[in-house]
Design a protein around this motif. Structure first.
Motif, PDB file in Angstrom:
ATOM      1  N   ALA A 214       8.092 -70.863  21.995  1.00  0.00           N
ATOM      2  CA  ALA A 214       7.507 -71.312  21.924  1.00  0.00           C
ATOM      3  C   ALA A 214       8.447 -70.674  20.248  1.00  0.00           C
ATOM      4  CB  ALA A 214       6.456 -71.811  22.128  1.00  0.00           C
ATOM      5  N   ALA A 215       7.484 -68.926  20.422  1.00  0.00           N
ATOM      6  CA  ALA A 215       7.686 -68.120  19.336  1.00  0.00           C
ATOM      7  C   ALA A 215       8.898 -68.289  18.597  1.00  0.00           C
ATOM      8  CB  ALA A 215       7.408 -67.183  20.164  1.00  0.00           C
ATOM      9  N   ASP A 216       9.642 -68.537  19.467  1.00  0.00           N
ATOM     10  CA  ASP A 216      11.197 -68.280  18.859  1.00  0.00           C
ATOM     11  C   ASP A 216      11.932 -69.423  17.859  1.00  0.00           C
ATOM     12  OD1 ASP A 216      14.063 -67.089  18.332  1.00  0.00           O
ATOM     13  OD2 ASP A 216      14.690 -67.381  20.257  1.00  0.00           O
ATOM     14  N   ARG A 217      11.561 -68.107  16.243  1.00  0.00           N
ATOM     15  CA  ARG A 217      12.202 -69.385  15.144  1.00  0.00           C
ATOM     16  C   ARG A 217      13.421 -69.527  14.899  1.00  0.00           C
ATOM     17  NH1 ARG A 217       7.409 -72.371  15.905  1.00  0.00           N
ATOM     18  NH2 ARG A 217       5.863 -71.347  15.897  1.00  0.00           N
ATOM     19  N   THR A 218      14.230 -68.897  15.811  1.00  0.00           N
ATOM     20  CA  THR A 218      15.612 -68.765  15.264  1.00  0.00           C
ATOM     21  C   THR A 218      16.381 -70.322  15.529  1.00  0.00           C
ATOM     22  OG1 THR A 218      16.693 -67.708  17.173  1.00  0.00           O
ATOM     23  CG2 THR A 218      16.423 -66.225  15.728  1.00  0.00           C
ATOM     24  N   VAL A 219      15.958 -70.444  16.574  1.00  0.00           N
ATOM     25  CA  VAL A 219      16.420 -71.558  17.104  1.00  0.00           C
ATOM     26  C   VAL A 219      15.628 -73.107  16.282  1.00  0.00           C
ATOM     27  CG1 VAL A 219      16.692 -73.403  19.080  1.00  0.00           C
ATOM     28  CG2 VAL A 219      16.860 -70.380  19.833  1.00  0.00           C
ATOM     29  N   TYR A 220      16.330 -74.381  15.742  1.00  0.00           N
ATOM     30  CA  TYR A 220      15.699 -75.166  14.823  1.00  0.00           C
ATOM     31  C   TYR A 220      15.982 -76.464  16.131  1.00  0.00           C
ATOM     32  CZ  TYR A 220      15.976 -78.757  11.575  1.00  0.00           C
ATOM     33  OH  TYR A 220      15.552 -79.723  10.939  1.00  0.00           O
ATOM     34  N   GLN A 221      15.182 -76.825  16.462  1.00  0.00           N
ATOM     35  CA  GLN A 221      15.190 -77.975  16.903  1.00  0.00           C
ATOM     36  C   GLN A 221      14.431 -79.205  16.372  1.00  0.00           C
ATOM     37  OE1 GLN A 221      13.519 -77.650  21.021  1.00  0.00           O
ATOM     38  NE2 GLN A 221      14.452 -79.786  21.563  1.00  0.00           N
ATOM     39  N   PRO A 222      15.280 -80.135  15.833  1.00  0.00           N
ATOM     40  CA  PRO A 222      15.134 -80.956  15.241  1.00  0.00           C
ATOM     41  C   PRO A 222      13.920 -82.380  16.086  1.00  0.00           C
ATOM     42  CG  PRO A 222      17.399 -80.770  14.595  1.00  0.00           C
ATOM     43  CD  PRO A 222      16.712 -80.149  15.733  1.00  0.00           C
ATOM     44  N   GLY A 223      14.764 -82.358  16.884  1.00  0.00           N
ATOM     45  CA  GLY A 223      15.457 -83.383  17.282  1.00  0.00           C
ATOM     46  C   GLY A 223      16.201 -84.118  18.707  1.00  0.00           C
ATOM     47  N   ALA A 224      16.073 -85.024  19.336  1.00  0.00           N
ATOM     48  CA  ALA A 224      17.872 -85.820  19.932  1.00  0.00           C
ATOM     49  C   ALA A 224      18.437 -86.453  18.148  1.00  0.00           C
ATOM     50  CB  ALA A 224      17.189 -86.715  20.557  1.00  0.00           C
TER      51      ALA A 224
END
Length: 408
Positions: A214-224
């Motif tokens: 959860a602390a990793d901000r390099t991966v952008y997860q907008p949702g499906a």
């Protein structure tokens, strides 16, 4: 501005890009979609320009022989790598000629970033499963088609990712760097890192399949990236669903190969738990030898609507089907076959919204047991409650982010 969206994969890889393309068009951008030729006619219904790449993907869904498929030799893998990198670069270069950005999915698109670099335009890599991206919290997804040997269960995740990195480099490093040299680009030391970038996108629901750090901000997860479906169910299917108080179970494997004898097994298992059966023909294709009043085989239908009306969904565990069933609040029985399907099977089980079948080929007994567990009232209650947690704005958020980047 125009964006090239590109993938090499099944319907589950293509449909999210169609969803993103639709949102980009609504924001005033032009789009072009590059994918296997199987999807040309379907993509055309959305008025999205289409460029075919690679061989037909449908061949991968052909019925499997009983004998195991032999692992390709190193020479065969090298030949496949050289051919695929060259074809990808040729097709994507032409497709991206007047584009302002490239969005690529699946790690098999070795040449996509090189095309973007050569044109001097932004490149975005997106995954549809957390386990497709390196992390010490999960192992990599194996690629047996490229000769990768399954790792022992006791192996450390960091060791597995290091081995995966070496395998990808050994397979694709030489042909990729030879190509880059011919067009004046510097060589790549780590092919996987080159493909994924240091800021990848993850287009899957944050509750169903969260990025583990959860602390990793390099991966952008907008949702499906969900594609709305407003189609009515066919009259024959509606009549079947309404014809009895006995609940229905859906069985379908979409655009992947179904295990041997699946339909015969499913008929007996579904009857054993007191239900009727709706079968999606898919690419396998699944069909009944003899028509039965408690079984119906359907073609391409609105799964978003159908899954709301069934007691359980039995499927292969693709990202799209898993998300659609979860959003509909339907308990799931996942029978994973390859790649990310094992990840989603584990997630369905861990969330308590269904179960993961042990083994790729079910028996009547094993499928009956799995269905009996999934049909328990407490599982149905959890599945219905979980449906409310699935976000529906992932494609919109991603489209807005990309549009802002291009216009800034």
């Amino acid at each position: 501005m125009r964006v090239l969206l590109s993938t090499l994969g099944s319907r589950g890889d293509v449909q999210p890009l169609v969803a993103l393309a639709s949102r980009l068009k609504a924001l005033g951008l032009q789009v072009r979609l590059c994918a296997p030729p199987d999807f040309a006619r379907w993509v055309a219904t959305f008025k999205i320009p289409f460029v075919p790449v690679g061989p037909s993907w449908r061949r991968s869904a052909a019925p499997r022989p009983q004998a195991a498929v032999p692992r390709p030799s190193p020479a065969q893998v090298r030949q496949l790598a050289e051919s695929s990198v060259g074809i990808q670069f040729e097709v994507l270069s032409a497709a991206a000629r007047d584009c302002d950005a490239v969005v690529a999915s699946t790690g098999l698109q070795i040449a996509a970033r090189t095309v973007a670099e050569k044109r001097g335009i932004p490149y975005v890599f997106t995954a549809f499963c957390p386990a497709a991206l390196p992390s010490p919290h999960h192992p990599p997804l194996p690629l047996p088609a490229l000769g990768e040997v399954p790792a022992p269960a006791s192996a450390d995740n960091r060791e597995l990712w290091a081995a995966n990195q070496r395998h990808v480099n050994d397979t694709f490093g030489a042909p990729l760097n030879a190509l880059r040299a011919t067009i004046g680009l510097v060589p790549v030391d780590d092919v996987s890192a080159h493909i994924h970038t240091d800021q990848p996108w993850l287009a899957v629901d944050r509750t169903l399949a969260p990025w583990p750090d959860a602390a990793d901000r390099t991966v952008y997860q907008p949702g499906a990236w969900l594609l709305p479906d407003e189609r009515a169910l066919p009259p024959e299917l509606t009549t079947f669903l309404d014809a009895s108080d006995e609940p229905c179970v859906y069985v379908g494997f979409g655009s992947v190969a179904a295990p041997p004898g699946l339909l015969e097994t499913a008929v007996k298992a579904v009857r054993a738990v007191g239900c009727r059966l709706v079968v999606s023909r898919g690419w396998a294709p699944l069909s009944l030898a003899v028509r039965a009043p408690d079984c119906l085989v359907v073609g391409e239908v609105n799964q978003q609507e159908l899954f709301k009306r069934v007691a359980a969904v039995v499927h292969h565990g693709g990202s799209g089907t898993t998300t659609t069933a979860a959003r509909a609040g339907a308990p799931q029985v996942v029978i994973p076959q390859v790649y990310d399907q094992h990840y989603f099977a584990r997630r369905v089980s861990a969330l308590g919204i269904g179960g993961a079948h042990s083994g790729a080929v079910p028996t009547v007994e094993s499928l009956t047991a799995a269905l009996s567990a999934a049909l328990r009232p407490e599982v149905a209650d959890r599945a219905r409650a979980f449906a409310a947690a699935i976000s529906t704005d992932g494609a919109q958020l991603a489209a807005e982010r990309l549009t802002t980047t291009l216009r800034s």
